[in-house]
Design an enzyme around this catalytic site. Sequence first.
Site, PDB file in Angstrom:
ATOM      1  N   ILE A 178       0.837  -1.159  -0.011  1.00 37.63           N
ATOM      2  CA  ILE A 178      -0.123  -0.113   0.075  1.00 37.63           C
ATOM      3  C   ILE A 178       1.085   1.181   0.014  1.00 37.63           C
ATOM      4  O   ILE A 178       1.524   1.416   1.165  1.00 37.63           O
ATOM      5  CB  ILE A 178      -0.920  -0.160   1.268  1.00 37.63           C
ATOM      6  CG1 ILE A 178      -1.760  -1.306   1.384  1.00 37.63           C
ATOM      7  CG2 ILE A 178      -1.831   1.260   1.377  1.00 37.63           C
ATOM      8  CD1 ILE A 178      -2.439  -1.518   2.630  1.00 37.63           C
ATOM      9  N   ASP A 179       0.905   1.988  -1.034  1.00 38.00           N
ATOM     10  CA  ASP A 179       1.808   3.011  -1.229  1.00 38.00           C
ATOM     11  C   ASP A 179       0.981   4.247  -1.589  1.00 38.00           C
ATOM     12  O   ASP A 179       0.509   4.667  -2.485  1.00 38.00           O
ATOM     13  CB  ASP A 179       2.510   3.021  -2.730  1.00 38.00           C
ATOM     14  CG  ASP A 179       3.802   4.085  -2.765  1.00 38.00           C
ATOM     15  OD1 ASP A 179       4.047   4.821  -2.043  1.00 38.00           O
ATOM     16  OD2 ASP A 179       4.303   3.883  -3.740  1.00 38.00           O
ATOM     17  N   THR A 180       0.992   5.192  -0.263  1.00 35.71           N
ATOM     18  CA  THR A 180       0.545   6.378  -0.207  1.00 35.71           C
ATOM     19  C   THR A 180       1.003   7.489  -1.329  1.00 35.71           C
ATOM     20  O   THR A 180       0.404   8.349  -1.510  1.00 35.71           O
ATOM     21  CB  THR A 180       0.538   7.059   1.184  1.00 35.71           C
ATOM     22  OG1 THR A 180       1.804   7.392   1.241  1.00 35.71           O
ATOM     23  CG2 THR A 180       0.096   6.343   2.219  1.00 35.71           C
ATOM     24  N   GLY A 181       2.053   7.219  -1.863  1.00 42.49           N
ATOM     25  CA  GLY A 181       2.638   7.918  -2.592  1.00 42.49           C
ATOM     26  C   GLY A 181       2.233   7.723  -4.345  1.00 42.49           C
ATOM     27  O   GLY A 181       2.420   8.304  -5.228  1.00 42.49           O
ATOM     28  N   ASN A 182       1.757   6.504  -4.366  1.00 39.41           N
ATOM     29  CA  ASN A 182       1.225   6.052  -5.870  1.00 39.41           C
ATOM     30  C   ASN A 182      -0.217   7.106  -6.246  1.00 39.41           C
ATOM     31  O   ASN A 182      -1.186   6.682  -5.616  1.00 39.41           O
ATOM     32  CB  ASN A 182       0.737   4.638  -5.871  1.00 39.41           C
ATOM     33  CG  ASN A 182       0.286   4.346  -7.106  1.00 39.41           C
ATOM     34  OD1 ASN A 182       0.417   4.773  -8.307  1.00 39.41           O
ATOM     35  ND2 ASN A 182      -0.325   3.031  -7.108  1.00 39.41           N
TER      36      ASN A 182
END
Length: 299
Positions: A178-182
């Site tokens: 889970i990448d909040t920067g994506n």
Amino acid sequence: MVVYIDVIFLMNVLIDGALLWTTAWSRKLRYRPWRLALSAAIGGSYAVMLFFPPLSFLFTFALKFALSLLMLLTAFGFGGLQHFLRNLGAFYVINFMAAGAVFGCAYFWQSSSEIVNGILFSHDLGVTLTMLAFSFPLALWLCRHVLQALRRKQELTSFLAKVEVHIDEFASSCTGLIDTGNQLYDPLTKTPVMVMEAAQWGERIPEAWLVKIRRAEVDQLVTSIGTEPFVWQDRLRLVPYRGVNRNTQFMLALKPDRVVITTGSEQIEANKVLIGLDGGRLSSDNAYQAIIHPSLVNM
């Protein structure tokens, strides 16, 4: 045999201080330098008592354990039972790792005449100090890097989730990060894009397409679409994005029927999502094979 008490004391103060500092670093503890120095001095003083026969009664397991409790209390305080027990556990783990590394280095450096039946002997204090001067910093360096790797792994695990992508009767399962920067979206439909390794789809993706995906030549696939046999032709999308060099590039994406994301005991199902295909590896240690768009787990 001449024993220099002051050298023994100083050496043990430095070692205990280094072990306490490493414990503080691994547990992210705030400490006062004078308290840590006082705790190291307590440990150094205890080592000196070894050379006084009348004090031999102090060298029992119970008193050694009590000394470690006293050193931790002096250096970091109590702060609650659970907090103190975690400090104690970290202190002993670091001690055992450092002792093992020092013993291993000493074992390799000693000559055969100093090893009898697998037991290590040392008659030269100078040699011992030299070995400690080289092996102990190495042991602390190894401890620090091992603990860093474990901490990164633990932090990463909290952002990992199981991903299942369903298209018709086919299902692909992998681990996702889970990448909040994506923040990749399809600009036309505003559909979030979850990136996934193309290798996860096996023979479902034509080999010629995989080659172009790895070479970042996805825009050239436009002319191939319709000429290559592909059962999911109507599910293909080209998603534009900005690469590292800030130039506009394209990612080949698939429109699935649904994506199921499992985090702990929670299960999330998403229908409005695209699966972008990446030709390389998303994780160097293969810890995850997909990058989950944050909007998919905040639905």
